[in-house]
Enzyme design. Sequence first.
Site, PDB file in Angstrom:
ATOM      1  N   GLY A   1      13.017 -18.124 -17.870  1.00  0.00           N
ATOM      2  CA  GLY A   1      13.551 -16.970 -17.601  1.00  0.00           C
ATOM      3  C   GLY A   1      13.482 -15.505 -18.294  1.00  0.00           C
TER       4      GLY A   1
ATOM      5  CB  CYS B   1      15.768 -26.080  14.019  1.00  0.00           C
ATOM      6  SG  CYS B   1      14.172 -25.445  14.657  1.00  0.00           S
TER       7      CYS B   1
ATOM      8  CB  CYS C   1      12.271 -29.377  14.395  1.00  0.00           C
ATOM      9  SG  CYS C   1      13.121 -28.709  13.109  1.00  0.00           S
TER      10      CYS C   1
ATOM     11  CB  CYS D   1      12.268 -24.252  10.750  1.00  0.00           C
ATOM     12  SG  CYS D   1      13.281 -25.779  11.060  1.00  0.00           S
TER      13      CYS D   1
ATOM     14  CB  CYS E   1       9.548 -26.154  12.238  1.00  0.00           C
ATOM     15  SG  CYS E   1      10.304 -26.022  13.657  1.00  0.00           S
TER      16      CYS E   1
END
Lengths: 360, 290
Positions: B29, B237, B240, B262, B268
Amino acid sequence: MYVAVKGGERAIENAHSWLAEERRGDVAVPELGIAQIREQMALAVNRVMAEGSLYDTDLAALAIKQARGDLIEAVFLIRAYRTTLPRFGASLPVDTGEMRCDRRISATFKDAPGGQVLGPTFDYTHRLLDFKLAADGEVPPAAQAKPQEGPVPHIAGFLNRDGLIQTEAPSDEAPPDLTRDPLEFPANRALRLQALTRGDEGFVLGLAYSTQRGYARNHAFVGELRIGRVAVEMELPELGLAIEIGEVELTECETVNQFAGSKTEPAQFTRGYGLVFGQTERKAISMALVDRALRWRELGEDNLAAPAQDEEFVLSHCDNIQATGFLEHIKLPHYVDFQSELELVRRLRADTEALHEAAE
Amino acid sequence: MSDYNFAYLDEQTKRMIRRAILKALAVPGYQVPFASREMPMPYGWGTGGVQVSAACLVPEDRLKVIDQGADDTTNAVSIRRFFEKTAGVATTTKTTEATLIQTRHRIPEEPLTRDQILVYQVPIPEPLRFLEPRETETRKMHSLEEYGLVHVKLYEDIARHGQIATSYAYPVKVEGRYVMDPSPIPKFDNPKLESEAIQLFGAGREQRIYALPPYCHVVSLDFEDHPFVASKADHACDLCGSNSTYLDEVIVDDAGGRMFVCSDTDYCEGRRAAGHLGRLAAPLGQENAA
């Protein structure tokens, strides 16, 4: 029925070949040669070399041709090429006191040893479009004189003999390299000058102008402005001596600025400094003014919170390649983030609407 | 392109970048300054990610590049072609087949594995930047762990809007120490920041590299009474049928009709190949014929 768009690759190829065609323009018009750009667009070439940090007139001319005359794009091409070049060493500092000057003027003295040399300048031309140039660019030869021999001492040096201008402390410290180390603050003066000399001309000009209009005014006189060629020398360990490996054209500007001093310290003028590749005097003067404004701490002046005094502001934003890249990246798709904002705004609106309905 | 070194950068530069990456992995970080090079693509277009990828790539790698979750967005195409040309590595659009994935604004839906590296393109690495514009100040704030300002910002969101109004680039705390900008991924992706894979973040213009080592503890900032929510569009979606993926909203006609698909195109396609069909989908083979 929805069919997902799958044309990215072909679209990019087609865009690039269209771009190439547009760059060439009307094929009935003869193509521009690199030599033509180098010789007849010399000030554009100089700007590209200065901001691209690479002294090569032919490459700069090529970049200008490839960039269709967009100078920032040309600077970008030069910078990207520059990073791929191997470094085999560093030259000795150039000696501008040995410059073979095409131009050398001082605004602080009526005359100077060697005289005021105007050189090839736009100053005092009347900015009237020369329609004759549209038909025929041939010119009669300019008058010639014998070039001056020998060293050309700096005007500030004359002032300094009497202690009237502050002396720069000499230092053997190796200057930091902006292109090899991450920029960190506070920056020393060498690093600031490095950033300014390759900074965007327009940005540095605007900052310099702001100091003239009162945002950290430091009233500058052009002590001296000189343009000419200097030898570049390098020490070769095998030989044990310095040899000349070439020469570069430079513009150098030294400003004489408002004085510092107090009851106990004698009053002294102070300096700003600009040094830029090529004939680039607008940039060199601007650089000197901004350099001077950035020295407020060292010279014991007040921080007036003016943009030109703020080294983090100036150094973080003067590079036009960084600026243009980040600015133009907002053209890239951002629809994923936009979608999340869209959902958020819809949710916030639904909350407020529910609140209004409940109130009714 | 024999005139350039493998993956464009010279070996000295790669070594410098690898040192920064190792330091970043050692201090999760923390933003490590590095001497970012000028690349042949513009700053702001992924130069940081490209340099990190170039420093990590080996000839055996299989590279995937996505932008907005899609392999065929223009800048993803451009960066993939850059490495095809300069490194000659194999490329793929399949998340599971890739050894190194460079991304902008998304984390793939498929959980990543310990054999993978995910490289993020980062525009502004500093999570405190829009609260304090000065680098000299923000570095001080990080070293003193002085993060009150971020919480004040989130609190002000709640006071003004009734909820936290940050939907992407949502700040996280790493291993209980550094507050980090996860790059502009939608906050839906934040939980995926805890991963088996190595995650590297490159900011070229800002000259910073930071990292999340595998299994690193990453917490999205929030309040007890306003917990973090990884939100997405409230739909499935349309291609899909997935209920659990991040969705793009696509305007499909002049009457403002829209559909949701997606954003991760590979995920997808994989679902459709496996026989899942959404509201508006044609079976995969027929779509190609269209």
